[in-house]
Design a protein around this motif. Structure first.
Motif, PDB file in Angstrom:
ATOM      1  N   HIS A 145      -2.192 -14.253   4.137  1.00  0.00           N
ATOM      2  CA  HIS A 145      -1.125 -15.161   3.707  1.00  0.00           C
ATOM      3  C   HIS A 145      -0.801 -14.823   2.251  1.00  0.00           C
ATOM      4  O   HIS A 145      -1.448 -15.329   1.331  1.00  0.00           O
ATOM      5  N   PHE A 146       0.175 -13.942   2.058  1.00  0.00           N
ATOM      6  CA  PHE A 146       0.494 -13.453   0.715  1.00  0.00           C
ATOM      7  C   PHE A 146       1.715 -14.151   0.129  1.00  0.00           C
ATOM      8  O   PHE A 146       2.527 -13.546  -0.570  1.00  0.00           O
ATOM      9  N   HIS A 147       1.874 -15.449   0.421  1.00  0.00           N
ATOM     10  CA  HIS A 147       3.070 -16.166  -0.006  1.00  0.00           C
ATOM     11  C   HIS A 147       3.078 -16.477  -1.506  1.00  0.00           C
ATOM     12  O   HIS A 147       4.128 -16.487  -2.139  1.00  0.00           O
ATOM     13  N   ASP A 148       1.902 -16.766  -2.065  1.00  0.00           N
ATOM     14  CA  ASP A 148       1.839 -17.130  -3.493  1.00  0.00           C
ATOM     15  C   ASP A 148       1.887 -15.876  -4.349  1.00  0.00           C
ATOM     16  O   ASP A 148       0.891 -15.153  -4.484  1.00  0.00           O
ATOM     17  N   THR A 149       3.057 -15.607  -4.916  1.00  0.00           N
ATOM     18  CA  THR A 149       3.225 -14.454  -5.815  1.00  0.00           C
ATOM     19  C   THR A 149       3.652 -14.920  -7.202  1.00  0.00           C
ATOM     20  O   THR A 149       4.241 -14.156  -7.959  1.00  0.00           O
TER      21      THR A 149
END
Length: 377
Positions: A167-171
């Motif tokens: 889950h790489f949503h937080d950038t």
């Protein structure tokens, strides 16, 4: 693939009232409207992973308590039931191992777990009396009569504990993937990409994994033509050694920093690393990987997903018609909301072959020929 899920049955879990013996293949692209139930299927994997870590009760309470997991609440659904059939093919035994459990709510809005498993050639066996935490972890070292780690208790634990839901949503500027991390945190790529820098550094410095590192670099160059290579400079923080995702542009030796990477770029780097890693999880689950990516990058991402599915089982939940265009129709699972519950259907080429002569999969979904749009109940 050994340890892959062949079929899954789910009863009474959130919007999934009844899913019986649903087949999962090496590649599964899951589409559907908002609220159809894609995220609930993803949460099944997260919950089972928590069970292998003895974090089940913490996971349940962090997500609203037991009543929040029961389809339409405890008055309508007295328990959650699941059964997983695993591919257990090996040089010795061919067939399936099974794991099933029932979650019964308590007055404190927690669950009691009753677990059973079945070996290829045996009957169902109980893990013991109902308990607050799963016994999957306790059975991780179960051995056969000859002392080998090949009993079903070990097999089930080993399979589920090696799943990963990425889950790489937080950038954001404070996201873990943009910050320094200790160099020792490199054994596995974490689900949020927080240790992307030490993980890449370990691949770069290991002669056995250099080719995997170079594949990640090459994939990144396809999306970012001015990208030359990762620098991954190690910095001393007192007694600790840390590394962050520094990199350099072509024609320059200036050390670029994580904040120079756009949201889509750093997300793609994490995705490429997850899909090209040398020892992938037994099952990879990715939720909406297309976020922030250019259409050309989405096409490259699809190639990476297809290549990964040749080495491990992959499930991708997406809302992107562009990503959908890159796959075969048999790879697609549609989730619809019907009569207040989630219904899952794998598509067949024979049902759409005439349409596919003129339209792409993404166009058929957009036009609602593939029935996966918003439903008004």
């Amino acid at each position: 693939m050994t340890g892959a899920i062949k079929k899954i049955s789910i009863s009474g879990f959130k919007s999934i009232r009844e899913l019986n013996g649903f087949e999962l293949r090496d590649l599964n692209i899951i589409i559907g409207a908002n609220g159809a139930g894609k995220s609930n299927l993803v949460q099944v994997f997260k919950m089972l992973m928590a069970m292998t870590q003895k974090n089940f009760q913490k996971f349940i309470m962090a997500n609203g308590g037991a009543d929040n997991f029961l389809h339409n609440g405890p008055k309508e659904t007295p328990a959650v039931k699941m059964e997983i059939e695993f591919d257990s093919q090996s040089s010795h035994v061919q067939g399936s191992n099974f794991y099933q459990f029932e979650l019964t709510p308590t007055v404190n809005e927690t669950f009691l777990i009753n677990e059973e498993w079945k070996y290829v050639t045996t009957n169902w066996r109980s893990y013991g009396h109902p308990s607050q935490e799963s016994r999957l972890y306790d059975m991780r070292d179960e051995t056969s009569y000859d002392g080998q780690l090949n009993e079903v208790g070990h097999f089930v634990y080993d399979s589920i504990s090696r799943w990963m839901v990425y889950h790489f949503h937080d950038t954001s500027s404070t996201a873990p993937m943009r910050r320094s991390e200790i160099v020792e945190d490199s054994r596995i790529l974490r689900n949020n990409g927080g240790n992307i820098a030490p993980f890449l550094l370990a691949l770069k410095n290991d002669v056995f994994f250099e080719s995997h590192y170079q594949e990640i670099v090459n994939a990144t160059r396809l999306v970012i033509p001015f990208f030359e290579d990762f620098r991954l400079d190690v910095i001393k923080f007192g007694d600790a050694e840390k590394v962050k995702l520094s990199w350099q542009q072509k024609g320059s030796d200036f050390p670029m920093q994580p904040y120079h990477l756009s949201d889509g770029t750093i997300r793609f780097i994490c995705l490429a690393t997850a899909l090209l890693q040398p020892f992938p999880p037994s099952t990879i689950v990715i939720d909406e990987p297309e976020l922030g990516l250019h259409p050309e990058a989405i096409a490259i991402l699809a190639e990476l997903i297809q290549a990964a599915a040749e080495r491990t089982q992959v499930l991708v939940a997406t809302q992107s018609p562009i990503l959908l265009n890159e796959f075969a129709i048999e790879d697609i699972v549609v989730v619809n909301r019907k009569d207040g519950q989630s219904a899952f259907e794998r598509l067949n080429y024979a049902d759409y072959h005439v349409w596919l002569e003129e339209y792409s999969l993404g166009e058929l979904w957009t036009k609602n020929v593939i029935d996966g749009g918003t439903r008004h109940e």
